[in-house]
Enzyme design. Structure first.
Site, short mmCIF file in Angstrom:
data_model
loop_
_atom_site.label_atom_id
_atom_site.label_comp_id
_atom_site.label_asym_id
_atom_site.label_seq_id
_atom_site.Cartn_x
_atom_site.Cartn_y
_atom_site.Cartn_z
N GLY A 19 14.92 48.33 -7.13
CA GLY A 19 13.70 47.61 -7.48
C GLY A 19 12.88 48.38 -8.48
N TYR B 43 22.02 39.73 19.58
CA TYR B 43 21.70 40.34 18.29
C TYR B 43 22.72 41.39 17.89
CZ TYR B 43 19.04 42.95 14.72
OH TYR B 43 18.63 43.57 13.57
#
Length: 316
Positions: free
Chosen positions: A45, A195
Site C-alpha cells: 500500500g 471458523y
C-alpha cells in the site's frame, strides 16, 4: 506464476513476476488524477501510494495508523518534494469510521479517479468487529464494499465531467482458492464453531473478486465510464503473517529468495490502476501485471450478485 518466475518469462503485457511498480508505470503520467489508497502506511500500500504520487497523482492515504503513514509521506516528499499526498484516518473494520472518512473526503470537494482497495488482515484468530462481523470479512470485504458505495457518486461524477476512465482496484489474493468449500458462508459468517483462519481469509479474498466483478457488470449495464478489476499482488514479505509464527519466520529468512519485495508486490496494483493496456478492461483478475484466471467460484456471477445483496444488507 512460479514457472514464469523460474524462467524469467514476461507475459503478454511485457511484464513479469519480478517487475516493479516503477517499471510498470515508467513513462506514464498520472498528473491531474486523484487516487485513494487504503492501507497505505506500509507494504504494498505504501509503495503503491509512493508510485502513484511520483507519477503525478494526488494520493489520499486512507489508513488506520496515522504516524506510520505520515512517515511514508515524508519519505516520498524527500524523494519528490512536489508530490501530493494527504493522510486521512480510516479503520475498515468499523463502518462508522468508513462513513466518517467518506463524509470528510466528499466534503473536501475532491475528484476521484482511482480507488485502490488494498488494506487487509490475514488469517487472524476469530474476532468480531465493532459491528459484530467476523474480522477478516469485515475488514477485507465489508469495509471496502461500504467505502466503494459511499465514494461511487464522486467517481461517477469525476469520470463524467473529466471524460477520463475511473478505475477501481480490489487487491485480492491467490488465497481466494482456499476459501471455504461453499465459497461464502452467508449463514455462518460469524460462527466461531466452524471458523478456520485460513478458510475465512480465502472467503474474504474471494469476496474481493466477486465484488469487483459485480461492479464491472453494473458499470457496463449503466454505461458508466469506470472499470473494476481484482488482482493477486504476489506472495510478498509482509507483516500480515504475524499470527502464524512458523510461516512468518520462513517468509523473513528463506522466503526472501522466493517472495516478492514491496516494490514488486505493488507492481500489479499500479499496472491495473494506471497502465493504458488496462483501458476498457473490466471484471478481470490479474497477476504479475498480466491477466490471470481465478477460481471457478470467483467467476460465478450468481454468487457475486448474492454477495452484493448480502453486503448491502450488512451495511444498511
Amino acid at each position: 506464476m512460479m514457472t514464469s518466475w523460474l524462467l524469467g518469462r514476461r507475459g503478454p503485457s511485457g511484464f513479469s513476476w519480478s517487475s516493479t511498480a516503477d517499471q510498470v508505470t515508467e513513462g506514464i503520467s498520472a498528473a491531474g488524477l486523484t487516487a485513494v489508497v487504503t492501507g497505505a502506511s506500509s507494504g504494498i500500500g505504501a509503495e503503491t501510494a509512493r508510485t502513484l504520487a511520483l507519477r503525478g497523482a494526488h494520493v489520499v492515504m486512507a489508513v488506520r495508523g496515522i504516524p506510520a503513514a505520515q512517515a511514508v509521506r515524508d519519505r516520498v516528499l524527500a524523494e519528490a518534494p512536489g508530490a501530493r499526498l494527504d493522510v486521512m484516518e480510516l479503520d475498515l473494520s468499523s463502518m462508522a469510521s468508513v462513513r466518517a472518512f467518506a463524509s470528510q473526503f466528499v466534503a473536501r470537494g475532491l475528484p476521484l479517479n482511482i480507488l485502490i482497495n488494498n488494506a487487509g488482515v490475514m488469517a487472524t484468530p476469530f474476532e468480531l468487529s465493532k459491528d459484530g462481523i467476523e474480522m477478516q470479512f469485515a475488514t477485507n470485504h465489508v469495509g471496502h464494499f461500504l467505502l466503494t458505495q459511499l465514494l461511487l457518486d464522486t467517481m461517477k461524477k469525476t469520470s463524467r465531467e473529466s471524460n477520463v476512465e475511473g478505475r477501481i482496484v480490489n487487491v485480492s489474493s491467490e488465497g481466494h482458492r482456499v476459501a471455504y468449500r461453499e465459497g461464502i458462508r452467508f449463514d455462518k459468517i460469524n460462527d466461531e464453531s466452524v471458523y478456520s483462519s485460513i478458510g475465512a481469509y480465502g472467503q474474504s479474498k474471494l469476496a474481493n473478486i466477486l465484488h469487483a466483478n459485480e461492479l464491472a457488470r453494473q458499470f457496463k449495464e449503466e454505461n458508466v465510464n469506470i472499470i473494476a478489476n481484482s488482482l493477486h499482488p504476489g506472495s510478498i514479505i509482509t507483516n500480515l503473517l504475524r499470527y502464524h509464527s512458523i510461516i512468518d519466520a520462513f517468509s523473513r529468512t528463506l522466503g526472501k529468495l522466493v517472495l516478492k519485495n514491496a516494490q514488486q508486490g505493488a507492481a500489479t496494483t499500479c499496472y491495473v490502476a494506471l497502465h493504458p493496456q488496462v483501458k476498457g478492461v473490466s471484471g478481470k483478475y490479474f497477476c504479475d501485471s498480466n491477466l490471470y484466471e481465478p477460481s471457478e467460484k470467483a467467476k460465478d456471477m450468481g454468487l457475486a450478485k448474492r454477495l452484493w445483496d448480502f453486503s448491502v444488507e450488512l451495511t444498511t
